[in-house]
Design a protein around this motif. Sequence first.
Motif, PDB file in Angstrom:
ATOM      1  N   ARG A  71       7.012   0.136   2.578  1.00  0.00           N
ATOM      2  CA  ARG A  71       6.028  -0.961   2.531  1.00  0.00           C
ATOM      3  C   ARG A  71       6.233  -1.919   3.700  1.00  0.00           C
ATOM      4  NH1 ARG A  71       7.006  -0.514  -3.383  1.00  0.00           N
ATOM      5  NH2 ARG A  71       5.123   0.483  -4.234  1.00  0.00           N
TER       6      ARG A  71
ATOM      7  N   ASP B 163      -0.073   2.590   4.193  1.00  0.00           N
ATOM      8  CA  ASP B 163      -0.529   2.482   2.807  1.00  0.00           C
ATOM      9  C   ASP B 163       0.041   3.609   1.954  1.00  0.00           C
ATOM     10  OD1 ASP B 163      -2.055   0.223   3.353  1.00  0.00           O
ATOM     11  OD2 ASP B 163      -3.797   1.426   3.945  1.00  0.00           O
TER      12      ASP B 163
ATOM     13  N   LEU C  45       2.100   5.147  -3.446  1.00  0.00           N
ATOM     14  CA  LEU C  45       2.698   5.194  -2.111  1.00  0.00           C
ATOM     15  C   LEU C  45       2.756   6.609  -1.537  1.00  0.00           C
ATOM     16  CD1 LEU C  45       3.944   2.999  -0.258  1.00  0.00           C
ATOM     17  CD2 LEU C  45       6.174   3.643  -1.175  1.00  0.00           C
TER      18      LEU C  45
END
Length: 256
Positions: free
Chosen positions: A86, A91, A115
């Motif tokens: 992250r 994304d 994720l």
Amino acid sequence: MRHAPVTPHGDLIRWIELPGAEPARLYLHGLGATSPVYFAAAAAHPLLAGRRSLLMDLLGFGISDRPADFGYTLEEHADAVAAAVRAAGPDRVEVVGHSMGGAIAIVLAHRHPALVSRLLMVDANLDPIAPDRQRLGSSGIAGYTEAEFLAGGREEVAERVGQFWWSTMRLAGPEALHRSARHLARATAPTMRELLLDLDLPRTFLHPAADGGPADADGLRAAGVRVVAVPDCGHNIMLDNPDGFAGAAAEALGVG
């Protein structure tokens, strides 16, 4: 090299990043390994190159920090990786995980489903393994108590694993190596196999052809997991047969 803090104390996961197109591809190494060493050639192979690639070292291994107060469960590893990804910005990522890295990739996809877009396991651990200090790998390390491992077991393991594996294993924090091996041998609850069967995303399991396939390969196939044999290799498929690995990986990852 890039980095991101992944614990409340600010311990850093580090990775080597190769620029390229999205979606990004995340490479996770096995026990006592490091992703830049084990995956650099694969990520640069003509069949796999051109994708943004994060060659990430798990906390406690390689170029990442080695905190002695971290638990190193597979779940904690997965959460730390998720925090680093992250911070890196993508994304979603395609995850390529070897051995313990494949087990962590499964847990990552289970705990952080938004994720992970695709999962490629490279001879990954799926089931518990009985500790036995006379064996190589996670079961051998898990055969020691942590106190025994820190008091001399690490040196005994170094004599048994051979120069190639030790060249990267020696970089691991002693606590990280033992705790990771112990939790890998114990497996998650539900097991990594059970988590894998329940995942709703493209999944491929690569194994050395000489091994004859993972346990209950038919059960994996019935759940939609592609099981692919790679010839002329041992456990380190991407190092033993780079072209065979790249071809199987490119097909699994939908390249071309």
